[in-house]
Design a protein around this motif. Structure first.
Motif, short mmCIF file in Angstrom:
data_model
loop_
_atom_site.label_atom_id
_atom_site.label_comp_id
_atom_site.label_asym_id
_atom_site.label_seq_id
_atom_site.Cartn_x
_atom_site.Cartn_y
_atom_site.Cartn_z
N MET A 1 0.83 -1.16 0.00
CA MET A 1 0.00 0.00 0.00
C MET A 1 0.89 1.24 0.00
SD MET A 1 -3.18 0.82 2.41
CE MET A 1 -2.66 1.72 3.82
N LEU A 2 0.54 2.20 -0.79
CA LEU A 2 1.31 3.41 -0.92
C LEU A 2 1.05 4.35 0.26
CD1 LEU A 2 3.18 5.10 -2.73
CD2 LEU A 2 1.14 6.06 -3.77
N THR A 3 2.10 4.63 1.02
CA THR A 3 2.02 5.59 2.11
C THR A 3 3.23 6.51 2.03
OG1 THR A 3 3.25 4.21 3.67
CG2 THR A 3 0.84 3.94 3.64
N PHE A 4 3.13 7.65 2.68
CA PHE A 4 4.26 8.57 2.70
C PHE A 4 5.45 7.95 3.42
CE2 PHE A 4 1.01 11.85 1.90
CZ PHE A 4 1.63 12.49 0.84
N ALA A 5 5.20 7.15 4.43
CA ALA A 5 6.28 6.51 5.17
C ALA A 5 7.05 5.55 4.27
CB ALA A 5 5.73 5.77 6.38
#
Length: 146
Positions: A1-5
């Motif tokens: 899943m694409l997250t900023f972290a």
């Protein structure tokens, strides 16, 4: 899943791995120049940072120490294996092995030789400090944007 972290971890660990790769290059000038070490290290750093540090982000700053240590050690092992595998392929193309089993077993020997060559104080400290800083920054990104 694409997250900023995850994106932050990929970028930061890619940057740390690239910098360590630039420190490693001069150690191999006498033997055989290896021009793409920083690029490949950055590639593997981005993948390992995304998968390990990015996935562990958001658990607190103290947990990022363990995450940073784990990610850094995994990155070192992945890069050593990848570069040793490439060296084994290069030697296999020159018919240096009697069979495929000998070639595969030689990867461990090549990894050991590479590890001895790059085990300098500068590289070890840079990798550890860079990995811990990247983990802390990843944690801060996760706390702020995720």
């Amino acid at each position: 899943m694409l997250t900023f972290a995850r994106v932050g971890a990929a970028l930061l660990y890619g940057l740390v791995a690239w910098y360590v790769g630039t420190l490693i290059q001069p150690l191999y000038v006498e033997e055989r120049p290896i021009p793409y070490v920083p690029v490949w290290n950055a590639f593997f750093g981005a993948i390992v940072g995304w998968r390990i540090a990015g996935a562990q982000a958001g658990k607190g700053l103290s947990a990022s120490v363990g995450s940073g240590t784990t990610t850094t050690l995994a990155l070192v092992v992945v890069c050593l294996f990848a570069h040793s595998f490439a060296e084994m392929i290069r030697l296999a193309m020159r018919l240096s092995y009697d069979g495929p089993v000998e070639a595969v077993v030689d990867i461990a020997t090549i990894m050991y030789d590479h590890a001895q060559t790059i085990a300098t104080q500068e590289i070890i400290v840079t990798a550890i400090v860079g990995g811990l800083l990247a983990a802390a920054l990843t944690e801060l990104v996760a706390g702020r944007y995720d």
